[in-house]
Every structure is written in structure tokens, then in C-alpha cells.
Write an enzyme that holds these catalytic residues in place. Structure first.
Site, mmCIF file in Angstrom:
data_model
loop_
_atom_site.group_PDB
_atom_site.id
_atom_site.type_symbol
_atom_site.label_atom_id
_atom_site.label_comp_id
_atom_site.label_asym_id
_atom_site.label_seq_id
_atom_site.Cartn_x
_atom_site.Cartn_y
_atom_site.Cartn_z
ATOM 1 N N LYS A 1 24.966 7.657 21.866
ATOM 2 C CA LYS A 1 25.969 7.505 23.104
ATOM 3 C C LYS A 1 25.604 8.307 24.240
ATOM 4 O O LYS A 1 25.551 9.390 24.202
ATOM 5 C CB LYS A 1 27.159 7.223 22.144
ATOM 6 C CG LYS A 1 28.150 6.767 22.169
ATOM 7 C CD LYS A 1 29.403 6.562 21.605
ATOM 8 C CE LYS A 1 30.158 5.185 20.903
ATOM 9 N NZ LYS A 1 31.685 5.418 20.489
ATOM 10 N N GLY A 2 25.771 7.719 25.053
ATOM 11 C CA GLY A 2 25.003 8.805 26.745
ATOM 12 C C GLY A 2 23.964 9.477 26.819
ATOM 13 O O GLY A 2 23.837 9.967 27.031
ATOM 14 N N ARG B 1 17.447 5.659 26.987
ATOM 15 C CA ARG B 1 16.178 4.181 26.124
ATOM 16 C C ARG B 1 15.427 5.753 25.114
ATOM 17 O O ARG B 1 15.564 5.503 24.072
ATOM 18 C CB ARG B 1 16.367 3.621 27.110
ATOM 19 C CG ARG B 1 16.028 2.394 25.918
ATOM 20 C CD ARG B 1 15.254 1.648 26.905
ATOM 21 N NE ARG B 1 15.971 1.152 27.641
ATOM 22 C CZ ARG B 1 15.850 0.489 29.033
ATOM 23 N NH1 ARG B 1 14.773 -0.314 29.490
ATOM 24 N NH2 ARG B 1 16.297 0.112 29.925
ATOM 25 N N ASP C 1 31.396 7.391 34.177
ATOM 26 C CA ASP C 1 30.202 6.549 33.545
ATOM 27 C C ASP C 1 30.625 4.689 33.067
ATOM 28 O O ASP C 1 31.390 4.385 33.177
ATOM 29 C CB ASP C 1 30.117 7.588 31.406
ATOM 30 C CG ASP C 1 29.273 7.272 30.815
ATOM 31 O OD1 ASP C 1 28.416 6.706 31.178
ATOM 32 O OD2 ASP C 1 30.081 6.811 29.553
ATOM 33 N N LEU C 2 29.460 4.510 32.279
ATOM 34 C CA LEU C 2 29.672 3.054 32.426
ATOM 35 C C LEU C 2 29.931 2.364 30.779
ATOM 36 O O LEU C 2 31.093 1.969 30.316
ATOM 37 C CB LEU C 2 28.232 1.894 32.985
ATOM 38 C CG LEU C 2 28.132 0.655 32.608
ATOM 39 C CD1 LEU C 2 29.670 0.090 33.395
ATOM 40 C CD2 LEU C 2 27.277 0.195 32.775
ATOM 41 N N ASP C 3 28.650 2.857 29.990
ATOM 42 C CA ASP C 3 29.038 2.462 29.069
ATOM 43 C C ASP C 3 30.286 3.118 27.840
ATOM 44 O O ASP C 3 29.370 4.627 27.874
ATOM 45 C CB ASP C 3 27.543 2.105 27.877
ATOM 46 C CG ASP C 3 26.641 1.418 28.771
ATOM 47 O OD1 ASP C 3 26.454 0.411 28.904
ATOM 48 O OD2 ASP C 3 25.373 2.132 28.965
ATOM 49 N N THR D 1 29.454 -1.485 25.869
ATOM 50 C CA THR D 1 28.468 -2.110 25.346
ATOM 51 C C THR D 1 27.742 -1.731 23.996
ATOM 52 O O THR D 1 26.946 -1.622 23.817
ATOM 53 C CB THR D 1 27.393 -1.328 26.592
ATOM 54 O OG1 THR D 1 28.081 -0.801 27.367
ATOM 55 C CG2 THR D 1 27.676 -2.651 27.698
ATOM 56 N N SER E 1 25.936 7.021 35.825
ATOM 57 C CA SER E 1 25.053 6.719 34.055
ATOM 58 C C SER E 1 23.543 6.434 34.107
ATOM 59 O O SER E 1 22.837 6.982 34.637
ATOM 60 C CB SER E 1 25.415 4.472 34.258
ATOM 61 O OG SER E 1 25.023 4.377 33.453
ATOM 62 N N ALA E 2 23.856 6.696 32.445
ATOM 63 C CA ALA E 2 22.175 6.868 32.052
ATOM 64 C C ALA E 2 21.612 5.455 32.078
ATOM 65 O O ALA E 2 19.914 5.756 31.526
ATOM 66 C CB ALA E 2 22.661 7.465 30.478
ATOM 67 N N SER E 3 22.255 4.777 31.881
ATOM 68 C CA SER E 3 21.737 3.369 31.968
ATOM 69 C C SER E 3 21.029 2.475 33.495
ATOM 70 O O SER E 3 21.279 3.519 33.954
ATOM 71 C CB SER E 3 22.653 2.445 31.255
ATOM 72 O OG SER E 3 22.012 0.998 31.495
ATOM 73 N N LYS F 1 21.391 13.334 30.106
ATOM 74 C CA LYS F 1 22.569 13.599 29.857
ATOM 75 C C LYS F 1 22.128 14.223 28.659
ATOM 76 O O LYS F 1 21.786 13.494 27.760
ATOM 77 C CB LYS F 1 23.770 13.084 30.184
ATOM 78 C CG LYS F 1 24.757 12.133 30.937
ATOM 79 C CD LYS F 1 25.476 11.576 31.144
ATOM 80 C CE LYS F 1 25.766 10.389 32.046
ATOM 81 N NZ LYS F 1 26.585 8.891 31.965
ATOM 82 N N GLU G 1 34.482 10.152 30.895
ATOM 83 C CA GLU G 1 33.085 9.909 30.170
ATOM 84 C C GLU G 1 33.733 9.402 28.413
ATOM 85 O O GLU G 1 34.251 9.826 28.155
ATOM 86 C CB GLU G 1 32.133 11.378 29.728
ATOM 87 C CG GLU G 1 30.873 11.456 30.894
ATOM 88 C CD GLU G 1 30.021 10.233 30.189
ATOM 89 O OE1 GLU G 1 30.248 9.993 28.914
ATOM 90 O OE2 GLU G 1 29.261 10.011 30.678
ATOM 91 N N ASP G 2 32.850 8.883 27.614
ATOM 92 C CA ASP G 2 33.619 8.354 26.476
ATOM 93 C C ASP G 2 32.605 9.597 25.709
ATOM 94 O O ASP G 2 32.498 9.543 24.245
ATOM 95 C CB ASP G 2 32.515 7.191 26.424
ATOM 96 C CG ASP G 2 31.611 6.964 26.407
ATOM 97 O OD1 ASP G 2 30.652 7.065 27.238
ATOM 98 O OD2 ASP G 2 31.571 6.107 25.063
ATOM 99 N N ASN H 1 20.241 -0.041 32.823
ATOM 100 C CA ASN H 1 21.082 -1.765 33.242
ATOM 101 C C ASN H 1 22.426 -1.955 33.799
ATOM 102 O O ASN H 1 23.047 -2.681 34.036
ATOM 103 C CB ASN H 1 21.181 -2.173 32.159
ATOM 104 C CG ASN H 1 19.795 -2.725 31.261
ATOM 105 O OD1 ASN H 1 18.911 -2.822 32.081
ATOM 106 N ND2 ASN H 1 19.560 -1.630 30.193
#
Ligand code: BG6
Ligand code: MG
Length: 218
Positions: free
Chosen positions: A45-46, A49, A9-11, A17, A114-116, A145, A169-170, A118
Site C-alpha cells: 500500500k502506498g 509500481r 491520497d487516492l488509493d 482500489t 498519489s503514487a499512482s 513515499k 493517508e491510508d 493512473n
């Protein structure tokens, strides 16, 4: 040779972020008269948007037209992009590059899930994009997710069966998505929060190379 697929995962896993998402959502919420706390931010989180804005509006008992909704989404993202425009390697979370390097040395495929929307911009800014064999982000999926779509697509992209994939994952939603995809879920964060994960570490600094070696071999 054994091969596993490692999906990050990213964020909150590669970069912190969450603080920028928080600032952007808080400004937006406050501007339309809704309170927004750090505890509420945890719940985002996760979360995609669209879903995040839906949640904020429901907390504030506010209903918007589709047009207003789209405008607020764009406003939040502009604000967020402004925050991340200054990002560089210093914002990578501890030991992440070392662990990715180790996986690359061991010839293990590495993907982003990632869900982002960006994600690519951020990976470029922190100079990690070249390490990823595949990137699946918010632009590539229909279902957010905890739906497993993002991780299943990542597994497909690196040509590793889901049962041989490991997800870092966080977020609770992300851990649930990994489990639904029949993958090993490694939580980065708080054990109490991420109790559905197979393993939880506070940070990548707590993950030993022996541990990763064992995952690759078994
Ligand atoms: C997730 C974050 O990775 O991406 C969420 O944890 C965020 O907080 C989601 O809402 C979507 O991100 P973006 O950058 O497309 O708004
Ligand atoms: Mg995350």
C-alpha cells in the site's frame, strides 16, 4: 480568512482500489511461481509500481533482466487497467464527496498526492476530478513515499506552505511522507498500523465537520 491545504491520497482514501492492485499483483506473482497473500498486499500500500514488483521478486527470490522487469510492469498495469475500467461513483469510499464538498464550501484548496500513475483516469471515472485544485501523481515525482516529494509538490501547486497542509493517508509510507514534509497527517484506517499519524479515523464518516472546522481555524 484562514486557509489550509488539504491533500488527499487516492488509493485506499478516496477509492478502494487496493483490491484491484491485489488481484493484478497476485495474478502476476502466481504466473511466475511466487505466492502472494493479502498480508503481503498490505505491505504494498502506498508503494510505487517499481518498488512493489521489486518486493514481490525479493519475496520469491527471483531475479529478472531489466527487459523482463519492464514487461511484467506493463503486464500488471494492463491487468489493473482492465479491473478499473468498470469503476464509477459507486466505488468512492463513504463520505468522501461530502467532506470534499465541505472543504470547497469553506474555500479551502484541495489537492491530490498519489503514487499512482493512473490517478487522473480513476478520478475521472469516479467523477471527482473537477474538485481538485491540483493533482500530483506518480507521473510527477522522482522519489516514492515515504519521501515527502509528492506532498511538497502538491503544497507548492496549491500555494500553501507545508506547515499549513493536512494529508489524508491510508498507508504507513504515506503518513511518514506527510510527517517528513512537516504536514499534519490524518490516517484513514487502523490506529495500530498508522500510529505515526497525528489523528486516525476508521473512515471519513467518523470525521466531524467540527473537527475539520477546528483544523481550518487553528
Ligand atoms: C499507490 C497504491 O497509491 O499507487 C499502490 O497504494 C500502487 O498499491 C501505487 O502500487 C502505484 O500505482 P499505479 O497505479 O501507478 O501502478
Ligand atoms: Mg493509499
Amino acid at each position: 480568512m484562514n486557509k489550509k491545504g488539504f491533500i488527499f491520497d487516492l488509493d485506499g482514501v478516496i477509492v478502494d482500489t487496493a483490491k484491484y492492485h491485489f488481484l493484478a499483483w497476485k495474478k502476476l506473482a502466481n504466473d511466475i511461481g511466487i505466492d502472494f497473500t493479502e498480508t503481503q498486499n498490505e505491505e504494498l500500500k502506498g508503494v510505487s509500481r517499481v518498488k512493489s514488483l521489486e518486493k514481490i521478486l525479493s519475496w520469491g527470490n527471483k531475479e529478472l533482466t531489466q527487459d523482463e522487469f519492464m514487461k511484467l510492469m506493463a503486464k500488471k498495469n494492463n491487468d489493473y487497467l482492465h479491473h478499473i475500467s468498470q469503476m464509477d461513483e459507486n466505488e468512492i469510499l463513504p463520505d468522501v464527496p461530502q467532506k470534499i464538498n465541505y472543504l470547497k464550501e469553506k474555500k479551502q484548496p484541495v489537492a491530490l498526492g498519489s503514487a499512482s500513475k493512473n490517478a487522473r483516469v480513476i478520478l475521472q471515472k469516479v467523477n471527482l476530478i473537477q474538485y481538485f485544485n491540483a493533482i500530483v501523481d506518480g507521473n510527477d515525482v522522482v522519489k516514492a513515499k515515504p519521501d515527502p516529494e509528492v506532498f511538497l509538490n502538491a503544497a507548492k501547486a496549491i500555494e500553501i506552505p507545508p506547515e499549513r497542509c493536512v494529508v489524508f493517508e491510508d498507508s504507513v509510507a504515506g503518513i511518514q511522507a506527510a510527517k517528513k514534509a512537516a504536514m499534519m497527517a490524518i490516517g484513514i484506517g487502523d490506529k495500530e498500523v498508522l500510529f505515526e499519524a497525528d489523528f486516525v479515523f476508521k473512515s471519513f464518516e467518523d470525521i466531524t465537520t467540527e473537527f475539520i472546522e477546528q483544523i481550518i481555524e487553528n
